[in-house]
Design a protein around this motif. Structure first.
Motif, short mmCIF file in Angstrom:
data_model
loop_
_atom_site.label_atom_id
_atom_site.label_comp_id
_atom_site.label_asym_id
_atom_site.label_seq_id
_atom_site.Cartn_x
_atom_site.Cartn_y
_atom_site.Cartn_z
N ILE A 194 0.84 -1.20 0.00
CA ILE A 194 0.00 0.00 0.00
C ILE A 194 0.87 1.25 0.00
O ILE A 194 0.63 2.20 -0.76
CB ILE A 194 -0.95 -0.01 1.21
N ILE A 195 1.88 1.27 0.86
CA ILE A 195 2.76 2.44 0.96
C ILE A 195 3.43 2.73 -0.38
O ILE A 195 3.57 3.88 -0.80
CB ILE A 195 3.81 2.25 2.05
N GLU A 196 3.87 1.68 -1.06
CA GLU A 196 4.61 1.84 -2.31
C GLU A 196 3.74 2.23 -3.49
O GLU A 196 4.24 2.73 -4.50
CB GLU A 196 5.35 0.53 -2.63
N ASP A 197 2.44 2.08 -3.36
CA ASP A 197 1.54 2.40 -4.48
C ASP A 197 1.51 3.90 -4.75
O ASP A 197 1.40 4.70 -3.82
CB ASP A 197 0.13 1.89 -4.16
N SER A 198 1.60 4.29 -6.00
CA SER A 198 1.66 5.70 -6.37
C SER A 198 0.39 6.46 -6.02
O SER A 198 0.41 7.70 -5.92
CB SER A 198 1.95 5.84 -7.86
N ARG A 199 -0.71 5.76 -5.83
CA ARG A 199 -1.97 6.43 -5.49
C ARG A 199 -2.04 6.81 -4.02
O ARG A 199 -2.94 7.57 -3.61
CB ARG A 199 -3.14 5.52 -5.86
N VAL A 200 -1.14 6.31 -3.21
CA VAL A 200 -1.11 6.59 -1.77
C VAL A 200 -0.03 7.63 -1.50
O VAL A 200 1.12 7.48 -1.94
CB VAL A 200 -0.84 5.29 -0.97
N GLN A 201 -0.38 8.68 -0.75
CA GLN A 201 0.50 9.83 -0.61
C GLN A 201 1.26 9.92 0.71
O GLN A 201 2.14 10.77 0.87
CB GLN A 201 -0.32 11.12 -0.79
N GLY A 202 0.93 9.08 1.68
CA GLY A 202 1.63 9.14 2.96
C GLY A 202 1.13 8.08 3.90
O GLY A 202 0.14 7.39 3.64
#
Length: 457
Positions: A194-202
């Motif tokens: 989840i953290i590495e996904d580009s859609r997640v910002q922080g």
């Protein structure tokens, strides 16, 4: 433990088991949060505020039910769990009432034209939350980010799945749009995905040092903003002029509330020599008078620890300290002839720099009392740990309190009361206690885009 379980710490019985999320569930949660953000960011602050007030109302309406779930999942006495729910409602109301002011753009003086900074949301965020305050920890992350216009993916502690579901129900019943909050029973590996996904910002994590290191490593590699609220070994300093009776009462509350399982608990009681004996006598007598009791009983102050594994780990730390030469003032420890995670309160002294426990966090009902020659020695002891979350000072001299507070290497100082938490005051620490702040005016600032608008016409 890969499955999310309700393992009642009072009885040792597994009451419910939940499977972890499938990979498609993780992808769906990310996409839902990302998609919902496109609309949620444009919902007016007044609409978001009304929704947060509704969330607070439902929390209070369900206070008794929610408290019983918490007691069964992690052993918190129901009276304390109800207090947690009350604080959750205050947090939602605080941000509902103050976000418009906190998010208002501010102007910058420039030589020509105009300039201002807007405070805008950034998108979908991941929250990784612990078991010890399973509603409060979520609220202090979710409430400000809801008002800011961000959306949330939430990985709760594996031992709190019923609480996680209860939170989803509350938000849904309050009318929160689909996708703005997404609960996932994720593994640690899935959290990294989840953290590495580009859609997640922080990502925001409250938990152990080890968890913080793992999350920070992944977030850093992905160039994502991270807020970490980690461990603590807070000092409770008793000066020569302190009200000893009040200090003893505060130390009991600060050390043994939530069965000692709080990052900002008063784990190290540092008492100046001139009042040491008087304080120790009052404190140890109070500890001996405490009894372990059913967390579902309204009058219970101290119940079981959160899990048998946690209790066993604390016993190992206690044994290590005693073997290294620490003196036992109140005998306690793991209750071996009782099912569950029962741990009788213990008090140690004569802990010194040569012992591992001197710089470790004791996350449970074990207090360590230190004798300081004077206030300067007390400050030295207080700062001589890798943690820097909070501290408490007991003195009737305002000037002395201010001087001590200035010299303590921590993020929070409380005077003449045990450390606590309030909706309108920032929470967080320094050193290995993490970085970033939650709650208060600072809690809404961590995941914002501070966009400069410069007009030179």
């Amino acid at each position: 433990m890969s499955d999310y379980q309700v393992n009642n710490p009072a009885t040792g019985e597994v009451e419910a088991t939940y499977p972890t999320a499938a990979e498609q569930d993780i992808q769906n949660a990310i996409e839902q949060a990302h998609s919902a953000y496109q609309d949620w960011r444009h919902v007016s602050l007044s609409e978001r505020s009304a929704l947060l007030h509704k969330i607070a109302d439902i929390y209070l309406e369900r206070q008794d039910e929610l408290a019983r779930i918490v007691a069964n999942e992690m052993g918190k006495p129901v009276a304390q769990a109800k207090g947690e729910i009350g604080l959750v409602a205050e947090i939602y109301r605080y941000y509902a009432d103050n976000a418009e002011q906190l998010l208002a753009p501010h102007s910058i003086d420039v030589d020509s034209g105009s300039a201002s900074v807007e405070k805008l949301p950034v998108g979908a965020l991941l929250g990784i939350m612990p078991w010890n305050y399973p509603h409060y920890q979520v609220a202090r992350f979710a409430a400000p980010n809801f008002m800011a216009g961000n959306t949330i993916i939430l990985k709760h502690a594996p031992q709190c799945p019923k609480t996680a579901e209860a939170i989803v129900d509350i938000l849904k019943d309050a009318g929160l749009p689909d996708g703005v909050y997404n609960n996932v029973f994720a593994t640690n590996e899935q959290a990294a995905t989840i953290i590495e996904d580009s859609r997640v910002q922080g990502v925001s994590l409250t938990g152990s040092e080890r968890a913080g290191q793992a999350v920070a490593k992944v977030a850093g590699g992905a160039l994502k903003k991270v807020v970490l609220e980690l461990g603590g070994s807070d000092a409770f300093i008793v000066a020569a002029d302190a009200d000893i009776a009040k200090s003893v009462k505060g130390a009991i509350e600060g050390r043994f509330g939530n069965t000692g399982q709080a990052c900002n608990a008063a784990k190290r009681l540092i008492v100046v020599e001139s009042v040491y004996d008087k304080f120790v006598e009052g404190f140890t007598n109070a500890v001996r008078s405490m009894t372990l009791a059913n967390p579902l009983d309204e009058g219970t102050f101290i119940g079981p620890m959160s899990s048998k594994a946690a209790a066993v780990n604390l016993q190992e730390q206690l044994d290590s300290a005693v073997q290294a030469g620490a003196t036992v003032l109140v005998e306690g420890g793991l209750v071996k002839d009782k099912p569950g995670a029962w741990f009788a309160p213990a008090v140690l002294t004569d802990v010194d720099e040569s012992m591992d426990v001197y710089r470790q966090e004791l996350f449970g009902p074990v207090a360590v009392v230190y004798k300081a020659r004077d206030i300067e020695h007390a400050i030295k002891i207080a700062n001589d740990v890798p943690f820097g979350l909070g501290a408490s000072i007991q003195t009737q001299d305002a000037a002395l309190a201010a001087d001590i507070a200035d010299k303590l290497e921590v993020g929070m100082v409380t005077i003449n009361a045990p450390s606590g938490s309030e909706a309108n005051t920032p929470f967080g620490g320094v050193k290995r206690s993490g970085f970033g702040r939650e709650l208060g005016t600072l809690g809404i600032t961590e995941f914002l885009n501070y966009k400069l608008i410069r007009d030179k016409s």
